[in-house]
Design an enzyme around this catalytic site. Structure first.
Site, mmCIF file in Angstrom:
data_model
loop_
_atom_site.group_PDB
_atom_site.id
_atom_site.type_symbol
_atom_site.label_atom_id
_atom_site.label_comp_id
_atom_site.label_asym_id
_atom_site.label_seq_id
_atom_site.Cartn_x
_atom_site.Cartn_y
_atom_site.Cartn_z
ATOM 1 N N CYS A 2 -9.391 1.950 -4.667
ATOM 2 C CA CYS A 2 -10.754 1.827 -5.161
ATOM 3 C C CYS A 2 -11.256 3.206 -5.596
ATOM 4 O O CYS A 2 -10.963 4.214 -4.962
ATOM 5 C CB CYS A 2 -11.744 1.270 -4.156
ATOM 6 S SG CYS A 2 -11.338 -0.382 -3.604
ATOM 7 N N ARG A 27 -6.818 4.206 -9.331
ATOM 8 C CA ARG A 27 -7.058 3.912 -7.908
ATOM 9 C C ARG A 27 -7.153 2.408 -7.635
ATOM 10 O O ARG A 27 -7.287 1.994 -6.488
ATOM 11 C CB ARG A 27 -8.354 4.594 -7.449
ATOM 12 C CG ARG A 27 -8.339 6.093 -7.652
ATOM 13 C CD ARG A 27 -9.632 6.709 -7.187
ATOM 14 N NE ARG A 27 -9.778 6.622 -5.758
ATOM 15 C CZ ARG A 27 -9.311 7.494 -4.896
ATOM 16 N NH1 ARG A 27 -8.665 8.558 -5.320
ATOM 17 N NH2 ARG A 27 -9.491 7.336 -3.602
ATOM 18 N N TRP A 73 -9.334 -2.026 -5.798
ATOM 19 C CA TRP A 73 -8.027 -2.510 -5.350
ATOM 20 C C TRP A 73 -8.337 -3.364 -4.128
ATOM 21 O O TRP A 73 -8.811 -2.855 -3.103
ATOM 22 C CB TRP A 73 -7.116 -1.336 -4.980
ATOM 23 C CG TRP A 73 -5.699 -1.755 -4.707
ATOM 24 C CD1 TRP A 73 -4.702 -1.906 -5.624
ATOM 25 C CD2 TRP A 73 -5.126 -2.069 -3.430
ATOM 26 N NE1 TRP A 73 -3.536 -2.288 -4.993
ATOM 27 C CE2 TRP A 73 -3.768 -2.406 -3.640
ATOM 28 C CE3 TRP A 73 -5.613 -2.107 -2.135
ATOM 29 C CZ2 TRP A 73 -2.899 -2.767 -2.619
ATOM 30 C CZ3 TRP A 73 -4.754 -2.477 -1.102
ATOM 31 C CH2 TRP A 73 -3.411 -2.799 -1.350
ATOM 32 N N ASN A 99 -15.513 2.781 -1.130
ATOM 33 C CA ASN A 99 -14.052 2.919 -1.047
ATOM 34 C C ASN A 99 -13.707 3.134 0.422
ATOM 35 O O ASN A 99 -14.248 4.030 1.057
ATOM 36 C CB ASN A 99 -13.623 4.132 -1.884
ATOM 37 C CG ASN A 99 -12.185 4.564 -1.601
ATOM 38 O OD1 ASN A 99 -11.861 5.736 -1.640
ATOM 39 N ND2 ASN A 99 -11.310 3.626 -1.334
ATOM 40 N N GLY A 100 -12.837 2.267 0.945
ATOM 41 C CA GLY A 100 -12.460 2.386 2.351
ATOM 42 C C GLY A 100 -12.398 1.007 2.972
ATOM 43 O O GLY A 100 -12.361 -0.006 2.274
ATOM 44 N N GLU A 477 14.788 7.324 -5.834
ATOM 45 C CA GLU A 477 13.603 7.491 -6.676
ATOM 46 C C GLU A 477 13.778 6.737 -8.001
ATOM 47 O O GLU A 477 12.844 6.092 -8.491
ATOM 48 C CB GLU A 477 13.358 8.994 -6.913
ATOM 49 C CG GLU A 477 12.257 9.346 -7.892
ATOM 50 C CD GLU A 477 10.894 8.776 -7.533
ATOM 51 O OE1 GLU A 477 10.703 8.281 -6.408
ATOM 52 O OE2 GLU A 477 10.007 8.795 -8.406
ATOM 53 N N LYS A 481 11.209 3.772 -9.223
ATOM 54 C CA LYS A 481 10.493 3.830 -10.499
ATOM 55 C C LYS A 481 10.790 2.581 -11.314
ATOM 56 O O LYS A 481 9.915 1.972 -11.906
ATOM 57 C CB LYS A 481 10.947 5.086 -11.251
ATOM 58 C CG LYS A 481 9.920 5.729 -12.085
ATOM 59 C CD LYS A 481 9.066 6.729 -11.353
ATOM 60 C CE LYS A 481 8.561 6.272 -10.036
ATOM 61 N NZ LYS A 481 7.926 7.291 -9.246
ATOM 62 N N GLU A 484 9.145 -0.577 -9.869
ATOM 63 C CA GLU A 484 7.687 -0.470 -9.876
ATOM 64 C C GLU A 484 7.093 -0.816 -11.244
ATOM 65 O O GLU A 484 6.079 -1.502 -11.321
ATOM 66 C CB GLU A 484 7.340 0.978 -9.492
ATOM 67 C CG GLU A 484 5.876 1.308 -9.386
ATOM 68 C CD GLU A 484 5.655 2.772 -8.982
ATOM 69 O OE1 GLU A 484 6.533 3.620 -9.237
ATOM 70 O OE2 GLU A 484 4.584 3.063 -8.432
ATOM 71 N N HIS A 500 29.719 -0.997 1.828
ATOM 72 C CA HIS A 500 29.359 -1.567 3.132
ATOM 73 C C HIS A 500 28.417 -2.760 2.996
ATOM 74 O O HIS A 500 27.747 -3.119 3.955
ATOM 75 C CB HIS A 500 28.755 -0.485 4.034
ATOM 76 C CG HIS A 500 29.730 0.616 4.337
ATOM 77 N ND1 HIS A 500 30.833 0.437 5.136
ATOM 78 C CD2 HIS A 500 29.794 1.905 3.907
ATOM 79 C CE1 HIS A 500 31.526 1.573 5.206
ATOM 80 N NE2 HIS A 500 30.910 2.476 4.459
ATOM 81 N N LYS A 596 -2.619 3.964 -7.293
ATOM 82 C CA LYS A 596 -1.980 5.268 -7.158
ATOM 83 C C LYS A 596 -2.206 5.882 -5.781
ATOM 84 O O LYS A 596 -1.325 6.469 -5.194
ATOM 85 C CB LYS A 596 -2.491 6.219 -8.232
ATOM 86 C CG LYS A 596 -1.719 7.505 -8.228
ATOM 87 C CD LYS A 596 -1.652 8.135 -9.572
ATOM 88 C CE LYS A 596 -0.660 9.275 -9.597
ATOM 89 N NZ LYS A 596 0.734 8.824 -9.637
#
Ligand code: M6R
Length: 601
Positions: A2, A27, A73, A99-100, A477, A481, A484, A500, A596
């Site tokens: 948010c 956000r 969000w 926000n929170g 990574e 990416k 995502e 394995h 983010k």
């Protein structure tokens, strides 16, 4: 998660609020809304969807010199119009953005309902305007009512509120970021600086417990005890251009392409006469350190793996722990333990919590972050900055490169102090070759075949990424990416682990990206094992690496020191992910369900 913004000045606030929200959309982008105060009541417009949807829904522009805005969000309740912020009290006189997470909202809501308050949403936030409204009836003034309201809340919040008939914005923070922006003619409050960077670079980073009252010509900050406080004014050295998309189709592409500049900034002034220097960490800072624990999430965790491996090879006892698992997975801590929090935003709740736990257990802490004034930077004993500039795309790109380089330098700095450490044998060559890294990244960007490769493979069933040593963190990574932003199944493995289990998934429809950096023995062998089962192998390595010939396709990286080679391979993988996502028509900068800055645990 948010983003909030508030603005007060003499002229109309609406456009400023909307453009600020656009810069905060990284956000969260489930819904957006604004409220303005224009002398004829508080007017609210909000809707599910992105800021663009809000703009289209503003048939009749709102006007007012004072306003607040929010991009969401979702945590409590789905992304509907009703759950979008701002929220108001029953009469619509008090509007709040938040926000929170309010932990005690259930009981507060039940109590407020019993006293006749009517609620419209499923959110935790909605209790706040109702509380402010109720306290206004008995408090000396609205400022006292806001203070009483925030004292009633348990949880984390950055809030901004406007009230019918008042030329003021009220705001408070506890555990969620809030920055005050100071311009000649107007004041701003926001979750992050890019929200108002077009207007001012003068900022005050607010502290937990601060309550702020903005009026058109003044602002006042009081601390948790209600005592007026002077907080230092900082000047942000980000250029407004850094926060925009420029000529690029996506922020992610821009951020990939600006890595050479970001890396030059990261390195500048930190390598002198063959030694590493950080202003904030003078020689002797780490003499007492016996164990280093890196804590981080997501991409930052992969950068932390990179740094941890280098520190381990310098003989320092090192752990790297996923921050969300710190409570149960971290090894013992004492006052000889240094916990290094790697976090781009400096606001990731899991990472902050891991540092708090480590601190309670007796560790000292160091934040490695991109954001000056972030919670991690303020709470840790020391902080160093990766200097990558603002990153807006949800997918972290340039910040991974800058984190990995900062951590590589940090490991040299630590190893120079720790009496039992043995600095890398070829550290001088490594540091010398670092100067060429920005140029090598430029070469990768200019010569890459990533788009053609993405075209060839973007309809595959699954994508695997393998590497060992430093290449392992790059493989993880690369896979993160890819999944995502493409929404395709992608997994990263230590190359030797393929046999394995994961090898059972390998088919001619599952390309395997093999990262080889020059210090890896097994990756070629493991890649060939997958090739024998029909998987197309994409080698990401220098031209003269044996893997290049053995593979079906090759993404070339310039010759460099093995410590930096993985970062060049990573740029190739960033570009593959970007082009594959583009071909699949994904919303690259705002992948579904993500944000983010992940400020909830
Ligand atoms: O701000 P942080 O570095 O603490 O964020 C950690 C992760 O949420 C972040 O790296 C995330 O994994 C990225 N969006 C991946 O591209």
């Amino acid at each position: 998660m948010c983003g909030i913004i508030a603005r007060i000045g003499h002229d109309d606030a609406t456009e400023t609020l909307l453009s600020g929200l656009e810069n905060l959309e990284y956000r969260g982008y489930d819904s957006a809304g604004i409220a303005v105060q224009n002398g004829s009541g508080v007017k609210v417009r909000k809707c599910s969807g992105e800021v663009d949807d809000l703009k289209s829904s503003l048939e009749h522009q709102l006007h007012g010199n004072i306003g607040i805005g929010h991009t969401r969000w979702s945590t409590h309740g789905p992304p509907t119009d009703e759950n979008a912020h701002p929220h108001t009290d029953t009469a619509g006189d008090v509007a709040v953005v938040h926000n929170g997470v309010i932990d005690n909202y259930d009981e507060l809501r039940a109590e407020l309902c019993e006293r006749g308050h009517e609620f419209d949403s499923d959110t935790d936030t909605e209790v706040i305007p109702h509380l402010i409204d109720e306290y206004r009836a008995t408090a000396d003034d609205t400022e006292h009512a806001v203070r009483q309201a925030v004292e009633t809340l348990e949880g984390s919040y950055a809030i901004a509120a406007i009230v019918d008939g008042e030329e003021r914005v009220y705001a408070a923070r506890n555990g969620s970021p809030l920055v005050l922006g100071l311009d000649d003619e107007e004041w701003f409050l926001a979750s992050d600086v890019p929200a108002f960077l077009d207007y001012t670079d003068e900022v005050i980073y607010l502290e937990d417990g601060d309550l702020v009252v903005l009026e058109p010509d003044s602002y006042r900050i009081t601390d948790a005890d209600g005592t007026p406080v002077d907080r230092p004014v900082d000047t942000v050295d980000w250029d407004p251009e850094d926060a925009g998309k420029g000529e690029y189709d996506h922020y992610m592409l821009k951020e990939i392409h600006t890595q050479p500049t970001a890396l030059s900034n990261t390195i500048e002034g930190r390598v002198e006469d063959g030694a590493v220097a950080f202003d904030a960490l003078p020689s002797g800072t780490f003499t007492d350190v016996e164990t280093v624990q890196f804590v981080a999430c997501g991409t930052s965790y992969h950068a932390a793996m990179y740094g941890a491996q280098l520190l381990r090879s310098a003989g320092v006892r090192t752990e790297v722990v996923r921050a969300s698992e710190y409570e149960t997975m971290a090894g013992p801590v004492d006052d000889d333990t240094l916990v290094v929090a790697v976090t781009q935003s400096g606001e990731t709740a899991d990472t902050l919590q891991a540092v708090r736990t480590a601190t309670e257990r007796g560790a000292r802490s160091l934040a490695v972050t991109n954001v000056v004034g972030s919670t991690a930077a303020r709470e840790a004993d020391d902080a160093i900055y990766i200097r990558a500039g603002p990153e807006v795309g949800v997918a972290a790109t340039k910040t991974f490169s800058s984190q990995a380089v900062t951590l590589a330098l940090l490991t040299q700095r630590i190893a120079a102090d720790v009496p039992t450490a043995t600095p890398l044998a070829d550290s001088e060559t490594m540091l010398e070759s670092l100067a060429d890294l920005p140029e090598h990244v430029e070469t990768v960007i200019e010569t890459t075949d990533a788009e053609a490769l993405a075209r060839e493979f973007h309809n595959s069933d699954s994508y695997f990424f393998i590497g060992n040593g430093l290449g392992h963190s790059v493989a993880l990574e690369g896979a993160l990416k890819f999944k995502e932003i493409t929404y395709e199944h992608a997994e990263g493995f230590a190359a030797g682990e393929l046999k394995h289990g994961p090898l059972a998934l390998v088919t001619p429809e599952t390309p395997v990206f093999a990262v080889a950096t020059g210090d890896d023995g097994k990756t070629k062998t493991n890649a060939i094992e997958a090739q024998a089962r029909g998987a197309p192998i994409v080698a990401v390595c220098p031209d003269d690496h044996p893997l290049a010939d053995a593979a079906d396709t090759h993404l070339s990286i310039p010759e460099t020191h093995p410590v930096w080679a993985g970062l060049l391979a990573n740029v190739q993988l960033q570009l593959v992910s970007y082009h594959a996502a583009d071909l699949l028509d994904r919303p690259i900068d705002k992948p579904r369900n993500l944000a983010k800055s992940v400020t909830v645990e």
